[in-house]
Enzyme design. Structure first.
Site, short mmCIF file in Angstrom:
data_model
loop_
_atom_site.label_atom_id
_atom_site.label_comp_id
_atom_site.label_asym_id
_atom_site.label_seq_id
_atom_site.Cartn_x
_atom_site.Cartn_y
_atom_site.Cartn_z
CB CYS A 2 -0.95 0.09 1.19
SG CYS A 2 -2.07 -1.28 1.32
NE ARG A 27 4.55 1.94 -0.08
CZ ARG A 27 5.57 1.74 0.75
NH1 ARG A 27 6.79 1.95 0.34
NH2 ARG A 27 5.36 1.35 1.98
CD1 TRP A 74 0.00 -6.49 -2.93
CD2 TRP A 74 -0.23 -6.94 -0.74
NE1 TRP A 74 0.35 -7.80 -2.73
CE2 TRP A 74 0.22 -8.10 -1.39
CE3 TRP A 74 -0.44 -6.99 0.63
CZ2 TRP A 74 0.47 -9.30 -0.73
CZ3 TRP A 74 -0.20 -8.19 1.30
CH2 TRP A 74 0.26 -9.32 0.62
CG ASN A 100 1.66 1.04 4.25
OD1 ASN A 100 2.81 1.44 4.28
ND2 ASN A 100 1.37 -0.22 4.05
N GLY A 101 -0.53 -0.70 6.39
CA GLY A 101 -0.16 -1.48 7.57
C GLY A 101 -1.28 -2.44 7.92
CD GLU A 491 17.53 -12.27 -7.69
OE1 GLU A 491 17.08 -12.79 -6.67
OE2 GLU A 491 17.07 -11.23 -8.17
CE LYS A 495 13.98 -10.59 -9.85
NZ LYS A 495 14.73 -10.40 -8.65
CD GLU A 498 10.17 -11.06 -8.39
OE1 GLU A 498 11.36 -10.75 -8.45
OE2 GLU A 498 9.43 -10.67 -7.48
CG HIS A 514 22.27 -35.51 -3.29
ND1 HIS A 514 22.77 -36.63 -2.68
CD2 HIS A 514 23.35 -34.82 -3.74
CE1 HIS A 514 24.11 -36.60 -2.73
NE2 HIS A 514 24.46 -35.51 -3.38
CE LYS A 614 11.39 -2.46 -5.66
NZ LYS A 614 12.13 -3.48 -6.40
#
Ligand code: M6R
Length: 619
Positions: A2, A27, A74, A100-101, A491, A495, A498, A514, A614
């Protein structure tokens, strides 16, 4: 998670709020809304969907007024919908709140408020704040916000307007970021500075438990006790153009292409002749010499940078080191004490789990150094020492330039510690410094190969999509790396997951036998990081094992590698020659681009992938 923004001044609030929200959309982007005070009433428009839906609505039904608040969401409590979008009003639509929170005690507060006759319109936790402020409002908005804030448990950054006090916006924060943009005859509130960069570079960072009132010409910050505090104004070096796409089709692409320059800037700032300097670190050399162990703690991409950091610290500083995800670290009983140097890595500096891990480490007596990108962020402020990456604002949800900047800082910091603690011979130090200095130009050279949109990686992505369809959508990716390039395997896979929503797994190549080798048939595309290294031959064996089972291979190789040509590899990505230790900085770049092009092939929203935000400021 948010983004919030508030404005008071001579401009049309709607324009300023929308501009600010467009900078904060990274965000959260499942709904958005704004409210402003116009003709002594609160006017509000909010819509489910991306910000452009709100834009379209406001084009036909604009909101008047010069004082307002805005929000991009969000979802945490309540599905994305018009009703759950912020702002949230009180019963009589006299005031509006953006938040936000997470308010952890919202259901208890809501029950009480309902009993008192308050009418709720949404499923959100936030709406309790509007009704609490309504309950406590007796002609003084600031006092009502103080009273309401004292009852809230959880995390919040809020901004509030009230129709009876059209000359102010009031805000408050606890563990969610909130800054003030200080203008001339106008002031701003926002979740981060990018939202105000178009108007001012002067910002004030608020601390927890502070309530802020902005009018056109005044900024007043108070503690919960009511005591007024003086806050310093920081002048930002960021430029508004850094928060724009600058001709690139996506922020992610722009940020990938910035990496050569950023690496050059980072090295330039820290390397002075043959010395590496960390002048503003606030932790003295004598203290840095004494630590017996190091723990690196972070989330997501920053965690991968931290994993590479562990290899560096162990190899160069000869100090035991482990890397942990923040969410694991904070909920077990990690063995850290006054002899432990804890390094928290975070682009945003606001990640809730990393912030909690930092506090846990400090509680146990450890010294905390953070590696952050966002100036004045919570993690940066609460650490004993901070090293800024200075990579500029990273807007795309998928982190790219922040990752290589974090890696670069790790190289510098470990070499700095190695020199301080005399753990490597001077000759090796000099050689490594010389190699490291070559990286920015090599990164630039590598990037220039992908300048045209018809490049080899775009072609591989096209091939993959064709293959994926041929295999009835069963194709996926495996990324294999060893040693210091193992974090790059993780990484690369992150990428792709996502932004392309393609199943992808990163693995240390030595672990193939294994278990994961059972996955290999003609479906997976296996990215093998096979650059020149001490484990190069081992990787060649992995490649043969995959080929023997019909897997398709993309090899990341050092340029001029003749041996790989005989391995019957499907696709090759070359990176310039560099010492193995620094190769992750170059290997990372084509892996980022590969994910970018695969996502583009599939037509996904590259900068704002589904379900993500983000900055993860909630648990
Ligand atoms: O701001 P932070 O570096 O603390 O964020 C950590 C992760 O949330 C972040 O790296 C996330 O994994 C990115 N979306 C990865 O691209």
């Amino acid at each position: 998670m948010c983004g919030i923004v508030g404005y008071i001044g001579p401009r049309k609030a709607q324009d300023v709020l929308l501009k600010g929200l467009s900078r904060l959309e990274y965000r959260g982007y499942d709904s958005a809304g704004i409210a402003a005070i116009s003709s002594h009433a609160v006017e509000m428009v909010k819509r489910k969907g991306k910000l452009k839906v709100l834009y379209e609505e406001l084009e036909t039904h604009p909101i008047k007024g010069n004082v307002g608040i805005g929000h991009t969401r969000w979802a945490t409590h309540g599905v994305p919908s018009d009703a759950n979008a912020h702002p949230h009003l009180d019963c009589k639509a006299r005031l509006a709140v953006v938040h936000n929170g997470i308010i952890e005690n919202y259901s208890e507060l809501k029950d009480g408020l309902i009993k008192e006759g308050h009418k709720f319109r949404s499923e959100t936790d936030t709406e309790v704040i509007s009704h609490l402020i309504e309950k406590f409002y007796h002609g003084n908005l600031e006092a009502a916000v103080h009273k309401a804030a004292r009852l809230l448990k959880g995390t919040y950054a809020i901004a509030v307007i009230h129709k009876d006090e059209p000359d102010k916006v009031v805000g408050a924060r606890l563990d969610s970021p909130l800054i003030v943009g200080v203008g001339k005859g106008e002031n701003f509130l926002a979740s981060d500075a990018t939202a105000v960069l178009d108007y001012t570079k002067n910002v004030i960072y608020l601390d927890n438990n502070q309530v802020i009132t902005i009018t056109r010409n005044k900024v007043t910050v108070k503690e919960m006790s009511g005591r007024t505090v003086r806050k310093p104004v920081t002048r930002l070096k960021w430029d508004v153009s850094q928060a724009e796409k600058g001709g690139y089709s996506h922020f992610m692409l722009k940020e990938i292409f910035e990496q050569g320059d950023i690496l050059a800037k980072i090295l330039d700032e820290r390397i002075k002749g043959q010395k590496i300097v960390f002048e503003q670190l606030k932790i003295r050399g004598v203290a840095l010499k004494k630590f017996k162990r190091a723990a690196i703690v972070a989330c997501g991409t920053a965690y991968h940078a931290g994993l590479a950091g562990k290899y560096m610290i162990e190899e160069l500083v000869k100090m035991p080191c482990w890397t942990d995800t923040s969410s694991e670290f904070r909920y077990r009983d990690p063995i850290v004490d006054k002899d432990t140097l804890v390094i928290i890595v975070s682009q945003s500096g606001e990640t809730a789990d990393s912030l909690a891990a930092l506090r846990e480490a400090k509680k146990k007596g450890a010294t905390v150094v953070s590696i952050c990108n966002v100036l004045g962020s919570s993690i940066a402020r609460e650490s004993d020492g901070v090293i800024y990456t200075h990579a500029g604002p990273e807007i795309a949800v998928a982190s790219t330039k922040a990752y290589t900047a974090q890696l670069a800082i790790f190289y510098l910091f470990t070499l700095y510690l190695a020199a301080l603690r005399k753990t490597i011979p001077n000759s090796r130090y000099a050689y490594l410094l010389k190699e490291l200095k070559k990286v920015p130009a090599l990164a630039q050279q590598l990037l220039s190969e992908y300048k045209s949109e018809y490049n080899s990686l775009a072609a591989y992505a096209q091939e993959f999509k064709r293959y994926y369809i041929k295999q009835h959508n069963k194709s996926y990716f495996l990324y294999l790396g060893r040693n210091i390039n193992y974090p790059n395997a993780l990484e690369g896979a992150l990428k792709l997951k996502e932004i392309a929503y393609i199943s992808a797994e990163g693995y240390p190549a030595g672990e193939m036998k294994h278990g994961p080798i059972a996955l290999i048939d003609e479906n997976p595309w296996v990215v093998c990081i096979a650059t020149q290294s001490a484990t190069y031959d081992k990787m060649l064996s992995n490649i043969q094992e995959i080929k023997a089972r019909n897997g398709i291979i993309i090899a990341v190789a050092t340029e001029g590698d003749k041996e790989l040509i005989h391995q019957n590899i499907n696709y090759i990505i070359e990176i310039p020659k560099i010492d193995e230790l620094f190769s992750p900085l170059l290997v990372a770049i084509p892996l980022q681009l590969l994910a970018y092009y695969v996502s583009k092939e599939f037509g996904h929203d590259i900068d704002q992938p589904r379900n993500l935000a983000k900055s993860v400021t909630v648990e």
